[in-house]
Every structure is written in C-alpha cells, then in structure tokens.
Design a protein around this motif. Structure first.
Motif: not given
Length: 189
Positions: A71-84
């Motif tokens: 979930p932490i990485l998904n939050e960052v990914a959402s902010k940047y419009n990427v998949t991490i």
C-alpha cells in the motif's frame, strides 16, 4: 521460407526500435523522473519501517512490512502515475516473482559490482511500447537487521520472526553494499 524471413526481420526490427525508442532528451527526462520516484519510494518505505523498528523492533516491523509495503508503494505510484515493483532474485514473498528482464538486470548489476563498475539506471521501451526505469536496490547497514546473516548482523530471533511471517523467505545473507534487487518502474502514460 519467405514468411520465416519476414518474421525474423519483423522481430529484429521490433527489438532494434525498442532499444532506440528514446531521444537523448527523453532518456535524460525519464532517468531523472525514475530516480525521483525510486528515491521517494525508498524514503516512504524506510521512514515507516524505521518508525516500526523504533516502536517494537523486528517483531513489529516485519509484519508491518508484509502488510503495508504494498500500500505504501501504491500510494507513491498513484502520485506519479506509475507502477512500482521492488524485484529481487532472492524473494521474501513468492507473490512477487521477478520478470525475465528484471532478473537479467539484477544479474548485470551484480556482475558490475563484482567488477567494481558504476551502477547506472536503465531506461528502455519494451515491445509493447511501455516505458521502464530500472535502478539497483543496494543493501544499507540498517537493512541487515532483516536481510543480513544470522548471528552476524541478524539475530536468531529476527530470523525466526521472518520465517514465521514469510515461510518461503530466501531474502537474507546479504552484506552492506550488495545488490538486493531492482526498482522496476513502469510509466503509465
């Protein structure tokens, strides 16, 4: 026979175009953006994990990591419009298997470390026109509490907690400076 030649030429042309799909300016822009995202991801994860370690040590941090890293990485990914994805050849959880390309990159980074070569991020376009950024995840001293060697940098108690939480774990035995895996970032444009 002619169809076979055409197919081979198509595959070669596709591979060639994938490797050269970026202008120099685009390579620079995607490299800078990828580095920014990887650093933001590392900061978000490490800040939360260090807080959990301070609050309750590995007994609190390991289960937290299992449940909250995604979930932490998904939050960052959402902010940047990427998949991490954090990918590795030594898995803690068998839910996140590395792709063949990620394994190749991890092996190349490990070979570069063995030869004392500088590790540089990789930016590329795949056969389906997806833009990818890869950068090494390097083991830091504080990572060794959960990814180090038992009775050296990791306690038997922590090893037991990890094995209870991740029954198939093989993400230990590292030393500071080792390549743990890669940041695999796909731009969703």
């Amino acid at each position: 026979m002619m169809l076979k030649k055409i197919t081979i030429l198509f595959v070669v042309a596709t591979l060639f175009s994938c490797n050269n799909g970026f202008s120099e300016k685009e390579k620079e822009e995607y490299t800078l953006k990828g580095k920014e995202i990887a650093q933001a991801s590392f900061k978000a994860l490490s800040t939360e994990l260090m807080a959990q370690m301070k609050a309750g040590g590995p007994a609190q941090a390991v289960p937290f990591c299992k449940e909250q890293a995604g979930p932490i990485l998904n939050e960052v990914a959402s902010k940047y419009n990427v998949t991490i994805v954090r990918s590795s050849d030594q898995l803690r959880s068998c839910k996140i298997e590395p792709t063949e390309r990620e394994l190749d990159i991890i092996n190349n980074y490990k070979n570069s470390v063995a030869k004392n070569k500088e590790l540089k991020p990789i930016i590329e376009i795949d056969a389906t026109n997806n833009k990818h950024f890869y950068a090494p995840i390097i083991v830091k001293a504080n990572c060794l509490v959960c990814h180090g060697k038992v009775n050296e940098t990791m306690s038997v108690k922590t090893d037991s907690i990890i094995k209870l939480t991740y029954p198939f774990d093989i993400a230990t035995g590292y030393s500071e400076g080792d390549v743990r895996g890669v940041w695999s970032i796909t731009f969703n444009e």
